[in-house]
Design an enzyme around this catalytic site. Structure first.
Site, mmCIF file in Angstrom:
data_model
loop_
_atom_site.group_PDB
_atom_site.id
_atom_site.type_symbol
_atom_site.label_atom_id
_atom_site.label_comp_id
_atom_site.label_asym_id
_atom_site.label_seq_id
_atom_site.Cartn_x
_atom_site.Cartn_y
_atom_site.Cartn_z
ATOM 1 N N THR A 17 21.844 38.564 50.105
ATOM 2 C CA THR A 17 21.827 38.534 48.639
ATOM 3 C C THR A 17 22.992 39.301 48.057
ATOM 4 O O THR A 17 23.485 38.973 46.970
ATOM 5 C CB THR A 17 20.492 39.132 48.139
ATOM 6 O OG1 THR A 17 19.446 38.271 48.575
ATOM 7 C CG2 THR A 17 20.439 39.256 46.634
ATOM 8 N N SER A 67 19.783 36.117 55.705
ATOM 9 C CA SER A 67 19.347 36.777 56.945
ATOM 10 C C SER A 67 18.002 36.289 57.462
ATOM 11 O O SER A 67 17.627 36.615 58.585
ATOM 12 C CB SER A 67 19.359 38.296 56.797
ATOM 13 O OG SER A 67 18.204 38.775 56.154
ATOM 14 N N THR A 100 18.564 41.541 53.183
ATOM 15 C CA THR A 100 17.512 42.548 53.362
ATOM 16 C C THR A 100 16.380 42.063 54.274
ATOM 17 O O THR A 100 15.658 42.879 54.845
ATOM 18 C CB THR A 100 16.890 42.931 52.000
ATOM 19 O OG1 THR A 100 16.354 41.752 51.379
ATOM 20 C CG2 THR A 100 17.896 43.580 51.081
ATOM 21 N N ASP A 101 16.233 40.734 54.406
ATOM 22 C CA ASP A 101 15.006 40.226 55.036
ATOM 23 C C ASP A 101 14.862 40.588 56.512
ATOM 24 O O ASP A 101 13.749 40.826 56.985
ATOM 25 C CB ASP A 101 14.901 38.699 54.848
ATOM 26 C CG ASP A 101 14.489 38.351 53.416
ATOM 27 O OD1 ASP A 101 14.037 39.259 52.689
ATOM 28 O OD2 ASP A 101 14.620 37.179 53.028
HETATM 29 C C1 SIN Z 1 18.677 37.682 52.943
HETATM 30 O O1 SIN Z 1 17.948 38.405 53.612
HETATM 31 O O2 SIN Z 1 19.767 37.258 53.357
HETATM 32 C C2 SIN Z 1 18.262 37.259 51.571
HETATM 33 C C3 SIN Z 1 17.422 38.250 50.875
HETATM 34 C C4 SIN Z 1 18.152 39.519 50.574
HETATM 35 O O3 SIN Z 1 19.245 39.822 51.030
HETATM 36 O O4 SIN Z 1 17.545 40.301 49.787
#
Ligand code: SIN
Length: 321
Positions: A17, A67, A100-101
């Site tokens: 993100t 991710s 973050t995932d």
């Molecule tokens: C991801 O994990 O690539 C998308 C969600 C995020 O980064 O918060």
């Protein structure tokens, strides 16, 4: 960006993100992750030269993915590049931009594999780069402050001014910018106006982890299949039996409470173990750890969450005999 000074900070982009874009600036959830290059993200931060304090910045786009789609192929590529830069003279620290995932899995993977003597700082964002108030730029500035901090070492994650260790960090919120927790271990520290306030020590190699050569991991053409199953009300052994029939090599069970299992699931896991499948028990509780007792028939995860225990088991199974 070309290096221009003796001391260097390397930023490796993988997407997420933090590199996401939405059609409208007011949209913090209807965006597409992994659209903006890492060099472009850094170029857009006016405060960058101040925080760099004379360090040169090098960037590399290792991947450009959401991710949720993280794969062992990207992990192999990332481990190779982090391993390369760790050995380069003048490199003070490495930053990895990441979604973050699955950030916590990548953090554990890099720590278990490399136990780096320099800081490897994963950072991220909960809002896309196009947001009215994106969190990515501040997280990047905080990550740079950690990467150039004397004495910093190990794999850490920086998000919303909080510094988490690779072994404990967990995403705990699907929306808020302060999306991560270190559970009852607590964070390693905080980043406040470019300064670190440390609460405890930097990450160390995970307990009981047998070191594995980076070349073994980076060059592996086939990874062991390790799956996660969960205990819950009414759980059965059906999933385990299906996975064993498919030739799974390792199973991590996210057990209830202090590692407890429905008797049907436990019977299936013990049968899998007798058939040669490696089985590990983690707790599905977000805090604490399984407190093992003598004679427990299934090994516990040494405090790792199920997703990290899976990474640990894959690395253990990758070890040459
Ligand atoms: C991801 O994990 O690539 C998308 C969600 C995020 O980064 O918060």
């Amino acid at each position: 960006m070309a290096p221009s000074a003796e001391k260097k900070i390397v930023v490796l982009g993988t997407g997420g993100t933090i590199a996401g874009t939405a059609a409208s600036a007011g949209d913090n959830i209807g965006y597409t992750a992994a659209q903006v290059g890492v060099a472009q993200l850094l170029d857009a931060i006016p405060a960058l030269p101040t925080v760099l304090a004379g360090h040169a910045l090098l960037t590399e786009q290792v991947a450009q993915i959401d991710s949720k789609d993280m794969s062992v192929a990207v992990w192999q590529q990332l481990a190779g590049r982090v391993g390369h830069w760790l050995t380069q003279p003048g490199v003070q620290g490495i930053i990895v931009t990441h979604g973050t995932d699955t950030l916590e899995e990548t953090a554990y993977f890099l720590q278990a594999l490399l136990d780096p003597p320099k800081p490897v700082v994963l950072t991220c964002a909960m809002r896309p780069a196009t947001a009215v108030a994106p969190d990515g730029p501040q997280n990047l500035l905080d990550a740079i402050a950690v990467a150039r901090c004397p004495g910093a070492r190990g794999v850490v994650a920086v998000c919303a001014g909080t510094l988490h260790g690779a072994l404990e960090v967990q995403k705990v919120h699907p929306y808020q910018v302060n999306a991560f927790s270190s559970g009852d271990a607590g964070p390693i520290g905080y980043v406040e106006e470019g300064r670190l306030r440390l609460l405890r020590d930097w990450p160390k190699a995970p307990t009981g982890q047998i070191p594995i050569a980076i070349e073994t991991v980076v060059n592996a053409t086939r990874w062991p299949r390790v799956e996660i199953v969960m205990n819950y009300a009414g759980a059965s052994g059906a999933m385990v039996q299906a996975l064993v029939a498919q030739g799974v090599q390792g199973l991590v069970v996210a057990a209830t409470g202090n590692g407890t299992l429905h008797h049907d699931l436990q019977d299936a896991l013990l049968a899998a173990q007798r058939a040669g499948v490696r089985v590990v028990r983690a707790s599905r509780c977000p805090n604490g750890r399984v407190l093992a007792q003598p004679g427990d028939p299934i090994a516990d995860s040494q405090g790792l969450s199920a997703v990290k225990a899976r990474v640990a088991l894959m690395l253990a199974l990758l070890q040459p005999p």
